[in-house]
Design an enzyme around this catalytic site. Structure first.
Site, PDB file in Angstrom:
ATOM      1  N   LYS A  15      -7.307  -0.354  -9.925  1.00  0.00           N
ATOM      2  CA  LYS A  15      -8.068  -1.012  -8.848  1.00  0.00           C
ATOM      3  C   LYS A  15      -9.231  -0.132  -8.401  1.00  0.00           C
ATOM      4  O   LYS A  15      -9.042   1.056  -8.144  1.00  0.00           O
ATOM      5  CB  LYS A  15      -7.144  -1.269  -7.655  1.00  0.00           C
ATOM      6  CG  LYS A  15      -7.833  -1.821  -6.419  1.00  0.00           C
ATOM      7  CD  LYS A  15      -6.808  -2.179  -5.349  1.00  0.00           C
ATOM      8  CE  LYS A  15      -7.428  -2.719  -4.079  1.00  0.00           C
ATOM      9  NZ  LYS A  15      -7.950  -1.686  -3.194  1.00  0.00           N
ATOM     10  N   TYR A  18      -1.818   5.729  -4.354  1.00  0.00           N
ATOM     11  CA  TYR A  18      -2.882   6.724  -4.315  1.00  0.00           C
ATOM     12  C   TYR A  18      -2.310   7.896  -5.091  1.00  0.00           C
ATOM     13  O   TYR A  18      -1.359   8.523  -4.677  1.00  0.00           O
ATOM     14  CB  TYR A  18      -3.229   7.118  -2.880  1.00  0.00           C
ATOM     15  CG  TYR A  18      -4.079   6.099  -2.174  1.00  0.00           C
ATOM     16  CD1 TYR A  18      -5.214   5.585  -2.776  1.00  0.00           C
ATOM     17  CD2 TYR A  18      -3.755   5.660  -0.899  1.00  0.00           C
ATOM     18  CE1 TYR A  18      -6.005   4.653  -2.127  1.00  0.00           C
ATOM     19  CE2 TYR A  18      -4.538   4.732  -0.241  1.00  0.00           C
ATOM     20  CZ  TYR A  18      -5.659   4.227  -0.860  1.00  0.00           C
ATOM     21  OH  TYR A  18      -6.432   3.312  -0.211  1.00  0.00           O
ATOM     22  N   THR A  40      -5.077   2.895  -7.428  1.00  0.00           N
ATOM     23  CA  THR A  40      -6.405   2.810  -6.817  1.00  0.00           C
ATOM     24  C   THR A  40      -7.192   4.068  -7.149  1.00  0.00           C
ATOM     25  O   THR A  40      -6.758   5.176  -6.837  1.00  0.00           O
ATOM     26  CB  THR A  40      -6.271   2.627  -5.294  1.00  0.00           C
ATOM     27  OG1 THR A  40      -5.506   1.444  -5.056  1.00  0.00           O
ATOM     28  CG2 THR A  40      -7.638   2.491  -4.626  1.00  0.00           C
ATOM     29  N   HIS A  97     -13.376  -1.697  -2.646  1.00  0.00           N
ATOM     30  CA  HIS A  97     -12.490  -1.325  -1.542  1.00  0.00           C
ATOM     31  C   HIS A  97     -12.949  -1.998  -0.235  1.00  0.00           C
ATOM     32  O   HIS A  97     -12.886  -1.426   0.851  1.00  0.00           O
ATOM     33  CB  HIS A  97     -12.480   0.203  -1.370  1.00  0.00           C
ATOM     34  CG  HIS A  97     -11.170   0.754  -0.887  1.00  0.00           C
ATOM     35  ND1 HIS A  97     -10.241   1.349  -1.716  1.00  0.00           N
ATOM     36  CD2 HIS A  97     -10.626   0.817   0.348  1.00  0.00           C
ATOM     37  CE1 HIS A  97      -9.203   1.754  -1.011  1.00  0.00           C
ATOM     38  NE2 HIS A  97      -9.402   1.434   0.248  1.00  0.00           N
ATOM     39  N   SER A 117       0.838  -1.210   0.000  1.00  0.00           N
ATOM     40  CA  SER A 117       0.000   0.000   0.000  1.00  0.00           C
ATOM     41  C   SER A 117       0.866   1.252   0.000  1.00  0.00           C
ATOM     42  O   SER A 117       1.933   1.275   0.628  1.00  0.00           O
ATOM     43  CB  SER A 117      -0.871  -0.009   1.258  1.00  0.00           C
ATOM     44  OG  SER A 117      -1.311   1.290   1.566  1.00  0.00           O
TER      45      SER A 117
HETATM   46  C1  FNR Z   1      -7.663  -1.339   2.600  1.00  0.00           C
HETATM   47  N1  FNR Z   1      -7.665  -1.258   1.208  1.00  0.00           N
HETATM   48  C2  FNR Z   1      -6.724  -0.474   0.580  1.00  0.00           C
HETATM   49  N2  FNR Z   1      -6.686  -0.425  -0.778  1.00  0.00           N
HETATM   50  C3  FNR Z   1      -5.741   0.311  -1.414  1.00  0.00           C
HETATM   51  O1  FNR Z   1      -5.724   0.334  -2.647  1.00  0.00           O
HETATM   52  N3  FNR Z   1      -4.799   0.990  -0.693  1.00  0.00           N
HETATM   53  C4  FNR Z   1      -4.778   0.987   0.670  1.00  0.00           C
HETATM   54  O2  FNR Z   1      -3.923   1.601   1.293  1.00  0.00           O
HETATM   55  C5  FNR Z   1      -5.789   0.254   1.335  1.00  0.00           C
HETATM   56  N4  FNR Z   1      -5.830   0.232   2.701  1.00  0.00           N
HETATM   57  C6  FNR Z   1      -6.751  -0.558   3.343  1.00  0.00           C
HETATM   58  C7  FNR Z   1      -6.744  -0.613   4.733  1.00  0.00           C
HETATM   59  C8  FNR Z   1      -7.612  -1.472   5.389  1.00  0.00           C
HETATM   60  C9  FNR Z   1      -7.572  -1.538   6.881  1.00  0.00           C
HETATM   61  C10 FNR Z   1      -8.506  -2.284   4.650  1.00  0.00           C
HETATM   62  C11 FNR Z   1      -9.420  -3.262   5.331  1.00  0.00           C
HETATM   63  C12 FNR Z   1      -8.525  -2.206   3.272  1.00  0.00           C
HETATM   64  C13 FNR Z   1      -8.612  -2.070   0.393  1.00  0.00           C
HETATM   65  C14 FNR Z   1      -8.018  -3.429   0.072  1.00  0.00           C
HETATM   66  O3  FNR Z   1      -6.960  -3.327  -0.831  1.00  0.00           O
HETATM   67  C15 FNR Z   1      -9.060  -4.353  -0.563  1.00  0.00           C
HETATM   68  O4  FNR Z   1      -9.670  -3.710  -1.661  1.00  0.00           O
HETATM   69  C16 FNR Z   1     -10.153  -4.811   0.415  1.00  0.00           C
HETATM   70  O5  FNR Z   1      -9.647  -4.994   1.705  1.00  0.00           O
HETATM   71  C17 FNR Z   1     -10.749  -6.106  -0.103  1.00  0.00           C
HETATM   72  O6  FNR Z   1     -11.830  -6.513   0.664  1.00  0.00           O
HETATM   73  P1  FNR Z   1     -11.711  -7.594   1.850  1.00  0.00           P
HETATM   74  O7  FNR Z   1     -10.871  -8.746   1.349  1.00  0.00           O
HETATM   75  O8  FNR Z   1     -11.079  -6.885   3.002  1.00  0.00           O
HETATM   76  O9  FNR Z   1     -13.128  -7.956   2.084  1.00  0.00           O
END
Ligand code: FNR
Length: 376
Positions: free
Chosen positions: A251, A143, A169, A275, A119
């Site tokens: 994404k 990001y 993303t 997300h 990330s």
């Molecule tokens: C995320 N997700 C996320 N996505 C991204 O592109 N950059 C990021 O920094 C983050 N940070 C993040 C933090 C936390 C605590 C969570 C739970 C999620 C989203 C992540 O990549 C992904 O899309 C989802 O978590 C997928 O869903 P599930 O598997 O958690 O149900």
């Protein structure tokens, strides 16, 4: 096989193999702030529930006597060979759950040869993660900041540190409405958590009067002005193409027209995702949109999927609907909270074993054999 063997006397397992139940175990252990930061979704949580409900609506139709005793889970994504169609989704601020944070999760994934996506809000720098000793492919997530020079610098660092694909993303140019976080006043970023990549960046540092170590709030203010720039459109995608020579995956796509726009703009892959339900309350369950996106662009690029994956059956459903691979988010982070690197490893091995056993029982030998006929 090892996981199943350990499971024969349940006490040898570090914690549950039921990844859907893991959330409850973590809730009992972790303070409310970090727990809800990870588990929570936008608004009423309707999208988190919709993600699960979308899996429940599809049922697998197992086939018999098809000689599926030997399976091969391997696949190819973006021209990279993967031992299984599973990647670690980019999850920021992992240090709120374990001090080794992204180092632990990246190492666990690499031990199984699975790619992980770092990330851009990670608690460790690109360079630290790169030197964590991993052979598996590492991808980096971005990001997309409005400061082009900072962006270019971060991409350049990623390339030099050996990150092989870029995940951009596009669903989080500002945070969703998240009462779970606001009501608890728990924002890791407000304490500088998850800022390792920008704060270590020479170009970003050159924007500051004082380094972040001396004036955290001024550094955060400068940073917050960058990613909340909403004035982006597909036209500016060429900036990324110009600054990243490897594959680019977009994404956070749900609508097939957006998938077409992404591909027309030069994307090499798509992640169908909402997300994990953290951005738009009341959004469509991500799996509901997967078939349409696959129909729109699946012949041209690799379509990946995340949001709600908890079991081997879920992975099989996503693959049967046309995903080349899935990303897993919260489950591995819960593993991290439970037992650091060993915990992430346990979660991933449990998921792989579940995929393998279920695939065989359904009568298929490889992900490539699955298609929509496997579902009703
Ligand atoms: C995320 N997700 C996320 N996505 C991204 O592109 N950059 C990021 O920094 C983050 N940070 C993040 C933090 C936390 C605590 C969570 C739970 C999620 C989203 C992540 O990549 C992904 O899309 C989802 O978590 C997928 O869903 P599930 O598997 O958690 O149900």
């Amino acid at each position: 096989r090892e996981i199943v063997q350990l499971g024969k006397d349940g006490e040898s397992l570090p914690f549950t193999t039921d990844l859907a139940a893991l959330e409850g175990a973590v809730r009992a252990k972790v303070p409310a702030g970090p727990y809800w930061y990870v588990a929570g979704g936008a608004g009423t949580g309707a999208t988190v529930r919709a993600n699960r409900a979308a899996f429940e609506r599809w049922r697998i139709v197992p086939r018999m006597l098809r000689n599926a005793d030997r399976r091969d889970l391997s696949t190819t994504v973006l021209g990279m060979h993967l031992p299984a169609p599973v990647l670690l989704a980019p999850v920021g601020v992992q240090s709120i759950l374990h001090q080794e944070a992204e180092l632990a999760s990246t190492r666990a994934a690499a031990e199984l040869g699975l790619p992980s996506v770092l990330s851009s809000s990670s608690s460790r720098t690109l360079e630290e993660v790169a030197s964590a000793g991993c052979d598996a492919p590492r991808w980096m997530q971005l990001y997309w900041s409005s400061d082009r020079e900072v962006c270019a610098s971060i991409l350049d660092r990623g390339k030099r540190a050996g990150f092989s694909a870029l995940v951009v993303t596009v669903d989080t140019w500002t945070r969703g409405w998240r009462p779970h976080e606001m009501d608890r006043g728990y924002y890791p970023a407000a304490q500088g958590i998850g800022m390792a990549i920008p704060f270590s960046d020479p170009v970003f540092r050159s924007r500051l009067a004082k380094p972040p170590e001396e004036d955290l709030s001024a550094a955060l203010e400068v940073w917050q002005r960058m990613p909340t720039d909403a004035g982006k459109s597909w036209q500016q995608f060429s900036f990324l193409r110009d600054h990243w020579s490897g594959p680019i995956v977009v994404k956070g796509i749900l609508h097939p027209d957006d998938a077409r726009r992404a591909v027309a703009s030069g994307a090499d892959g798509i992640v169908v995702s909402n997300h994990g339900g953290r951005q738009v309350d009341g959004a469509v369950g991500a799996l509901e949109m997967l078939p349409e996106v696959v129909d729109a662009v699946g012949a041209e690029v690799d379509v990946l999927f995340d949001s709600g994956i908890r079991t081997g059956a879920d992975v099989i459903k996503a693959l049967a609907l046309g995903a080349k691979a899935v990303l897993v988010g919260r489950p591995y982070v819960y593993g991290l909270a439970q037992a650091g690197e060993a915990g992430v490893l346990h979660v991933l091995r449990s998921l792989l074993a579940d995929i393998d056993i279920t695939l065989g029982l359904v009568g298929y030998r490889s992900p490539a054999e699955l298609d929509r006929d496997a579902l009703r």
